[in-house]
Motif scaffolding. Structure first.
Motif, PDB file in Angstrom:
ATOM      1  N   VAL A  36       0.954  -1.448   0.318  1.00 23.87           N
ATOM      2  CA  VAL A  36       0.075  -0.304  -0.074  1.00 23.87           C
ATOM      3  C   VAL A  36       0.949   1.310  -0.324  1.00 23.87           C
ATOM      4  CG1 VAL A  36      -2.014  -1.532   0.746  1.00 23.87           C
ATOM      5  CG2 VAL A  36      -0.372   0.037   2.420  1.00 23.87           C
ATOM      6  N   GLY A  37       2.321   1.402   0.261  1.00 21.05           N
ATOM      7  CA  GLY A  37       3.482   1.690   0.083  1.00 21.05           C
ATOM      8  C   GLY A  37       3.330   2.892   1.169  1.00 21.05           C
ATOM      9  N   THR A  54       6.845  12.724   4.223  1.00 25.54           N
ATOM     10  CA  THR A  54       5.613  13.689   4.791  1.00 25.54           C
ATOM     11  C   THR A  54       5.606  13.468   6.027  1.00 25.54           C
ATOM     12  OG1 THR A  54       4.907  13.167   1.777  1.00 25.54           O
ATOM     13  CG2 THR A  54       3.420  13.974   4.100  1.00 25.54           C
ATOM     14  N   GLY A  55       5.288  12.081   6.228  1.00 19.91           N
ATOM     15  CA  GLY A  55       5.672  11.626   7.818  1.00 19.91           C
ATOM     16  C   GLY A  55       6.147  11.437   8.157  1.00 19.91           C
ATOM     17  N   TRP A  81      -5.688   3.930  13.768  1.00 22.38           N
ATOM     18  CA  TRP A  81      -5.648   5.233  13.247  1.00 22.38           C
ATOM     19  C   TRP A  81      -4.939   4.481  11.616  1.00 22.38           C
ATOM     20  CZ3 TRP A  81      -4.269   9.813  14.046  1.00 22.38           C
ATOM     21  CH2 TRP A  81      -2.677  10.306  13.003  1.00 22.38           C
ATOM     22  N   THR A  92      -5.384  16.151  10.521  1.00 22.56           N
ATOM     23  CA  THR A  92      -4.426  15.074   9.883  1.00 22.56           C
ATOM     24  C   THR A  92      -3.926  15.164   8.764  1.00 22.56           C
ATOM     25  OG1 THR A  92      -2.776  13.087  10.934  1.00 22.56           O
ATOM     26  CG2 THR A  92      -4.971  12.583  10.814  1.00 22.56           C
ATOM     27  N   LEU A 111       5.527  -2.837  13.143  1.00 18.07           N
ATOM     28  CA  LEU A 111       6.015  -1.411  14.211  1.00 18.07           C
ATOM     29  C   LEU A 111       6.226  -1.921  15.591  1.00 18.07           C
ATOM     30  CD1 LEU A 111       2.865   1.473  13.121  1.00 18.07           C
ATOM     31  CD2 LEU A 111       5.231   0.724  11.791  1.00 18.07           C
TER      32      LEU A 111
END
Ligand code: HEC
Length: 116
Positions: A36-37, A54-55, A81, A92, A111
């Motif tokens: 999903v990138g 970006t994040g 989330w 967000t 994660l």
């Protein structure tokens, strides 16, 4: 300096149970993230490319007490989330992602391997 470090450590609740997610598979999570990138916007240890900025970097995410600085870093909250961050926080920049509940649980398991 030492007192600052102690203050920061005091925020982490050491009594929390380990973040094991029943039935989740970190290796499948890694594959789902590549599909999903996520790395278009995040530096993710284990994903070589593209390491987008970006994040925030997800290096050491397992040690972070918060998600997006606003939500407690717990498996159930993280799964919500990952699937639909804008539903939790309207301002967000993290988009909703096309993930099933099972895929999001696998990603959360991955994660939580990212400690330092
Ligand atoms: C379009 C860019 C973009 C994509 C794609 C994206 N994210 Fe994010 N993500 C962000 C941004 C921006 C933030 C910071 C959000 C905030 O603080 O409100 C964020 C925050 C996060 C956080 C919280 C990090 C922290 O330190 O608190 C996690 C975990 C996360 N993303 C995981 C993922 C995963 C896993 C995927 C793929 C399923 C993904 N993101 C896809 C942009 C993205």
């Amino acid at each position: 300096m030492l007192s600052v470090a102690l203050l920061l450590c005091a925020c982490v609740d050491k009594t929390e149970p380990p973040r094991t997610i029943m039935g989740a598979d970190a290796e499948r999570g890694l594959a789902a993230m590549q599909r999903v990138g996520c790395a278009a916007c995040h530096v993710i240890p284990g994903v070589r490319w593209p390491a987008g900025l970006t994040g925030p970097s997800l290096r050491g995410f397992s040690d972070s007490p918060m998600i997006g600085g606003r939500f407690p870093n717990r498996p159930d909250v993280l799964v919500d989330w990952l699937i639909d961050a804008p539903a939790m926080s309207s301002e967000t920049a993290m988009p909703a992602m096309p993930l099933t509940q099972a895929e999001a649980r696998d990603i959360a398991a991955y994660l939580y391997t990212l400690d330092e």
